[in-house]
Scaffold this active site. Structure first.
Site, mmCIF file in Angstrom:
data_model
loop_
_atom_site.group_PDB
_atom_site.id
_atom_site.type_symbol
_atom_site.label_atom_id
_atom_site.label_comp_id
_atom_site.label_asym_id
_atom_site.label_seq_id
_atom_site.Cartn_x
_atom_site.Cartn_y
_atom_site.Cartn_z
ATOM 1 C CG ASP A 92 28.652 20.812 39.583
ATOM 2 O OD1 ASP A 92 29.901 20.101 40.234
ATOM 3 O OD2 ASP A 92 27.817 20.484 38.680
ATOM 4 C CG ASN A 117 17.670 19.508 33.341
ATOM 5 O OD1 ASN A 117 19.025 18.621 33.201
ATOM 6 N ND2 ASN A 117 17.266 19.541 34.317
ATOM 7 C CG HIS A 168 21.943 19.860 34.593
ATOM 8 N ND1 HIS A 168 21.095 19.769 35.511
ATOM 9 C CD2 HIS A 168 23.178 18.504 34.717
ATOM 10 C CE1 HIS A 168 21.650 18.948 36.615
ATOM 11 N NE2 HIS A 168 22.438 18.151 35.656
ATOM 12 C CD GLU A 172 19.238 21.822 36.692
ATOM 13 O OE1 GLU A 172 19.488 21.249 36.083
ATOM 14 O OE2 GLU A 172 18.552 21.765 38.442
HETATM 15 P P1 PGA Z 1 25.277 11.269 35.789
HETATM 16 O O1 PGA Z 1 24.267 13.327 36.263
HETATM 17 O O2 PGA Z 1 26.258 11.617 35.852
HETATM 18 O O3 PGA Z 1 24.670 11.643 37.619
HETATM 19 O O4 PGA Z 1 23.773 11.493 34.891
HETATM 20 C C1 PGA Z 1 24.865 14.283 35.141
HETATM 21 C C2 PGA Z 1 25.012 15.753 35.311
HETATM 22 O O5 PGA Z 1 23.880 15.903 35.801
HETATM 23 O O6 PGA Z 1 25.204 16.188 34.701
#
Ligand code: PGA
Length: 253
Positions: A68, A137, A139, A144
């Protein structure tokens, strides 16, 4: 329930995944990888760089696709995900420049950019291995939680909690975090021949449990990974602490 591998620490888990990727590269030198950003993969990338330096990981034939990218940041922006991947991994291993692919967050026509990305993934022969993290959450990539999820690469609106989680690179000001991102779709990820989901830390325990043992729902995008026949979830002990009923594989060292 996907296979779950639990190691004591993030460091041990990251080293184990790096070793796995190195062995995969030895068996399949032209491996096509999808790679995430965020805090989670940093130790993995460090371990992969070490593997490369010690001669255990050769990326010379490999292809990399970023999962992404923030909308609005050019690839040269140090806060872009392209720059993140360069800083933590790609500047330190031997992936050929022409086989490093990312989404351009400044593309004028995101639909064209997204379609071209899907085409590039297809031309590369599809993703062999998608390594993904999980947001609190649920995602995956920037897919999302929502009632409907676009299957393919698309422009996603980021939820406030996701912008807050990414505020670190923006001097802690979550409103400065781009409100949109380009992301591989959940279908793009599910089409990968293998998926490794990484989660570390107690703050991920609840969502890991929901994603792995709860119902499959687009409101927890990671739960869709339950549909994939070849997913391995790699956790440290803290992220695994809510998996009371899960079948756990505890490798000995
Ligand atoms: P993080 O994010 O590795 O910073 O915990 C993971 C994500 O949001 O996919």
């Amino acid at each position: 329930m996907p296979r779950v591998v639990i190691l004591e620490t993030e460091r041990a888990a990251s080293a184990a995944v790096a070793g796995f990727v190195a062995r995969l590269l030895a068996a399949t030198p032209d491996l096509v990888l999808a790679l995430p950003t965020g805090r989670t993969p940093i130790a993995l990338y460090g371990a992969l760089v070490e593997c490369h330096r010690s001669g255990a990981a050769d990326f010379s034939q490999a292809t990399v696709f970023a999962l992404d990218e923030f909308v609005g940041l050019p690839p040269s922006d140090p806060r872009s995900f392209r720059a993140f991947l360069r800083r933590h991994l790609l500047d330190h291993v031997n992936v050929a420049r022409g086989r490093i692919h990312g989404l351009n967050g400044t593309a004028k026509d995101w639909k064209k950019e997204a379609a071209a990305y899907e085409l590039k993934i297809g031309r590369a022969g599809g993703l062999d291995l998608a390594i993904v993290g999980i947001g609190r959450n649920g995602h995956v990539g920037f897919n999302e939680p929502a009632r409907r999820l676009p299957a393919r690469t698309h422009r996603a609106r980021l939820l406030p909690e996701t912008r807050r989680a990414n505020a670190g690179a923006f001097a802690g000001r979550w409103r400065d975090v781009p409100a949109h991102a380009l992301s591989m779709g959940i279908g793009t990820i599910l089409n990968a021949r293998g998926v490794i989901l990484l989660a570390f830390g107690g703050h991920k325990a609840a969502i890991v449990q929901r994603a792995l043992t709860g119902p499959i729902t687009t409101l927890v995008p990671a739960s869709l990974l339950q549909l994939h026949p070849n997913v391995v979830v790699v956790l440290d002990r803290a992220a695994a602490r809510s998996l009371t009923r899960a079948r756990k594989i505890l490798p000995r060292d």
